[in-house]
Write an enzyme that holds these catalytic residues in place. Sequence first.
Site, PDB file in Angstrom:
ATOM      1  N   HIS A   1      -7.261   9.332  -0.393  1.00  0.00           N
ATOM      2  CA  HIS A   1      -7.833   9.259   0.949  1.00  0.00           C
ATOM      3  C   HIS A   1      -6.984   9.887   2.057  1.00  0.00           C
ATOM      4  O   HIS A   1      -7.357   9.761   3.237  1.00  0.00           O
ATOM      5  CB  HIS A   1      -8.168   7.802   1.304  1.00  0.00           C
ATOM      6  CG  HIS A   1      -6.986   6.889   1.400  1.00  0.00           C
ATOM      7  ND1 HIS A   1      -6.717   5.920   0.466  1.00  0.00           N
ATOM      8  CD2 HIS A   1      -6.000   6.785   2.316  1.00  0.00           C
ATOM      9  CE1 HIS A   1      -5.632   5.255   0.813  1.00  0.00           C
ATOM     10  NE2 HIS A   1      -5.172   5.765   1.936  1.00  0.00           N
TER      11      HIS A   1
ATOM     12  N   HIS B   1       0.855  -1.194   0.000  1.00  0.00           N
ATOM     13  CA  HIS B   1       0.000   0.000   0.000  1.00  0.00           C
ATOM     14  C   HIS B   1       0.887   1.239   0.000  1.00  0.00           C
ATOM     15  O   HIS B   1       1.721   1.416   0.891  1.00  0.00           O
ATOM     16  CB  HIS B   1      -0.897   0.000   1.230  1.00  0.00           C
ATOM     17  CG  HIS B   1      -1.782   1.192   1.311  1.00  0.00           C
ATOM     18  ND1 HIS B   1      -2.763   1.457   0.387  1.00  0.00           N
ATOM     19  CD2 HIS B   1      -1.825   2.221   2.194  1.00  0.00           C
ATOM     20  CE1 HIS B   1      -3.382   2.578   0.701  1.00  0.00           C
ATOM     21  NE2 HIS B   1      -2.817   3.055   1.799  1.00  0.00           N
TER      22      HIS B   1
ATOM     23  N   ASP C   1       0.555   5.299  -0.133  1.00  0.00           N
ATOM     24  CA  ASP C   1      -0.284   6.491  -0.133  1.00  0.00           C
ATOM     25  C   ASP C   1       0.200   7.450  -1.215  1.00  0.00           C
ATOM     26  O   ASP C   1       1.384   7.820  -1.240  1.00  0.00           O
ATOM     27  CB  ASP C   1      -0.238   7.171   1.232  1.00  0.00           C
ATOM     28  CG  ASP C   1      -0.990   6.380   2.292  1.00  0.00           C
ATOM     29  OD1 ASP C   1      -2.062   5.848   1.979  1.00  0.00           O
ATOM     30  OD2 ASP C   1      -0.501   6.300   3.430  1.00  0.00           O
TER      31      ASP C   1
ATOM     32  N   ASP D   1      -7.720   1.302   2.983  1.00  0.00           N
ATOM     33  CA  ASP D   1      -7.266   2.261   3.992  1.00  0.00           C
ATOM     34  C   ASP D   1      -8.020   3.583   3.942  1.00  0.00           C
ATOM     35  O   ASP D   1      -7.454   4.620   4.243  1.00  0.00           O
ATOM     36  CB  ASP D   1      -5.762   2.519   3.816  1.00  0.00           C
ATOM     37  CG  ASP D   1      -5.178   3.323   4.974  1.00  0.00           C
ATOM     38  OD1 ASP D   1      -5.648   3.166   6.113  1.00  0.00           O
ATOM     39  OD2 ASP D   1      -4.263   4.131   4.734  1.00  0.00           O
TER      40      ASP D   1
END
Length: 974
Positions: free
Chosen positions: A598, A281, A283, A393
């Site tokens: 997000h 993951h 970001d 997430d």
Amino acid sequence: RYIVANGMGGVKRQKQLQIHSMYHQPVLKNRRTLLERAEKFISDTYFTDCNLRGRLYGDTCPVESISYSMSQKRIPFLEAVKLNYEPYEVGDTFGPTWWTCWFKVSLRIPDSWRGKQVHLRWESDGEAMVWMGQQPVQGLTKEGEKICYILSECLKDSEPHSMTLYIELACNGLFGAGQGSMIAAPDPDRKYSVQKAELVVFNQEVRELLTDFEMLVDIVKLLGEGNQRGYQALFTANEMVNVCEPTNPSSFPAARSLALRFFSQRNGDSQHTVHAMGHCHIDSAWLWPYEETIRKCARSWVTVIRLMEKNSHMVFTCSQAQQLEWVRGWYPGLFSQIQDHAKKGQFIPVGGTWVEMDGNLPSGESMVRQFLEGQCFFKKEFGNYCREFWLPDTFGYSAQLPQIMQGSGITRFLTQKLSWNLVNTFPHNTFFWEGLDGSQVLTHFPPGNSYEMKGKVEDLVNTVKNNKDKGRANHSAALFGFGDGGGGPTQLMLDRLDRVQDTDGLPRVQMSSPDRLFSLLEAESSLLCTWTGELFLELHNGTYTTQAQIKLGNRQCEALLHDVEVASSLALCQDNTFQYPSTQLHNLWRLLLLNQFHDVIPGSCIEMVVEDALQYYQEIRSVGTRLLQVAGEALVAKGQTEVRGQRSEDKGPVVLNTLPWERTEVVPLTDGTTDQPCGLLLQVDGSVLMENGILRAVVNKDGCLASLYMVKTNREVIYDGWQGNQFVLFDDVPLYWDAWDTMDYHLQTRLKPVREVVRPIQVLSLGGLRGSVTFTLQISEKSTITQEIILDAMCPYIKFKTQVEWFESHKFLKVEFPVRVRSPEATYEIQFGHLQRPTHRNTSWDWARFEVWGHKWADLSEHGFGVSLLNDCKYGYSIHRNVMTLSLLRATKAPDANADMGSHQFTYAIMPHKGTFQEAGVIQCAYNLNYPLRLIDHAPGSNTAVWSAFSVSTAAVILETIKQVETLNCWVCS
């Protein structure tokens, strides 16, 4: 008797038994001593002079030379090699934060290391990437347990022993550069260094044996004292210590055979199966800027490619088309390798969206575009559409998502964020999620409650233990690899999982894919439960309000792109020579979608990211406004626009309405006048009476509404003894996640209402078409509110145009409207619809919704009457009993120390109504507030007759979007 009966042969056998017992005495079941013995045998802290861990590395050799060069910008490799390099000594510092240090490393492998596995061991602060032959070859990040680059698996004479390579080192850590804590604002002056840069011989046999020990020790710990299998692991580990001599590699096979015998003892047929998938993951922006994410992707994914080359069974899942597009542009060679491994089924694109967006705040059309852009990218670059929505997430999931997923060809959904719930434990891991229209998607929450597992025994045990659908689902996902800041899987993680593919006492483990997992879940789905409505995260509800300028930019840009598409589509319909701005709109939408990541639109990012996001919004506004003007001029030239109060010979602007209903509004023109008839406006004892035939309002000198009265129905709106438009301030200190969380206890810190008058109420417009008053209040020594209260002719709501100078610390500003309505639930607009939430706090599930999200409006209604709260850029609401509250501004200090400081402009409105909110046109009024009538300049002599392109037969239908069909041959784009 033994001797007599067996003769001298018996004596020999007895001596053998005595000797064996001398060196192999049975031990008591003293779990602690045996366990600690095994732990110390592989410890990197204790007894490394004589234990196994101390033998992981053999001979070492310094590199021949290191030189370095600093760059303030992130530059391509071909530019970096042209820099001026200076000598560097290990331990010297460099920086500051966000700069890049390029190292030129010359090395020579000793000839005596023939047949050895040779590594470059590089330990440094920051995130590094190795370059060879003008291509990135591996990431090196200490925080991600990647400190070695393999130069040779088994050194041969034919291999080059001398070489020069480059190392690109970003002056930031895996999680940015927080000053004092991970989420603190970055330290701009931090210095970095290299602690180790040397050639080493890596002992692979030691590594394998260490992994065996580690897994056995963890089985002992995780299965516990009462578990038979745990004791078997304990005694196996102890026997391995007995036979293993760290300085004698010839003793290793015997120890390994003991481990293999244990790991090979199989499970029964009914055992739970864990589907392991490599994951990383990343970001798209968070504690680092967008640009650094590009390099994080490259560092992570090139390392994944190296692992796939060594482990043909490895599978890696990768979401976010935007990140793949970045790598395609910046690292084309790497992207080509990714495509090759995707064809082999190892590198699996998932998600179907442009970024892993926030699940609450983007509009419905924005969510559709996330899937549109993502699915078309994956189809074009990888030949397939994604079948799974992948959003592990984000901070909650809209009830409209299942319908949007289904419309995008997606029937499966994976996340895990609801495991973060602060109050209630979500009751399922595998279930059907049902949206507003009844659309269902098969949903899976990995029971290990993480998207960055490490392949450890703990991860596997938790996966089985936490599974809330035991008996209904016997398959679960385990996503392994360092995440958030990137990093991804390591060889050690793969080795751990390989050891316990089918080991008694643990679930079965298989390297798998999302498609295989969901196919098996679908096959056994008959007993699965269904969850209807939103997946509300009971945490991070401060993100509905944090970074108000980002929220404003998002709402305005969504409206602007909508208007550009409407005007351009109509212009094209009327004139086929009109050039529909496909490319420009495509680029602008991608910028907007990127900012809906997000950690960006929620405001949980550092100041550098906020600056980038606001710059992108400004670009959208600038280009979008120009495109709208071009389309509007084309419409006016053909006489195809709706005009109010303009004659064809006028030189002034005409008015473009992009919504599918007629609008009667007061429109400010370029000379400051208005084009339509308001209300009566009187001053009595310091208060002001405003009336327009629909509403009558009494505004006190401090701006509060003493009364709001519906004229035709003779009904008062404001609750007895209370006042509307009451600003209130709360203390806002969460437990840890500053920008993310506002805690329920903040409601107990309600400070006195904001009523200190700096400038008393003054009449701004005396009536006619518009009546308005203005005033200024003091929030604190540093902060003020200036507001214009507006009542327009024929308008069913009263507007509050607000400017706040905001310089607070850990305070929360809201505005309250206590109303004469009693209802157990309130209604909130979401994407393409609305849902109800409780206004009471009967249960813990109700209490956890003390702060909720909504879009352009919220409504509190009883039979025959209600009140709606409208806004043009806010998302946080709280409606408890009869008090309707709109959240306005927060003042968090991490990860952006200056979050929300400065000037803010926003408008909200209160709209009382008879009947239901649908019958009263609340939805249309909220659109009107958010989609301004557009003024289009036109040439003299143009035909500006009123013209309408669409009509809708019922007010229950909203014509949301009009755009040109996508040209890509893609079913999801039609």
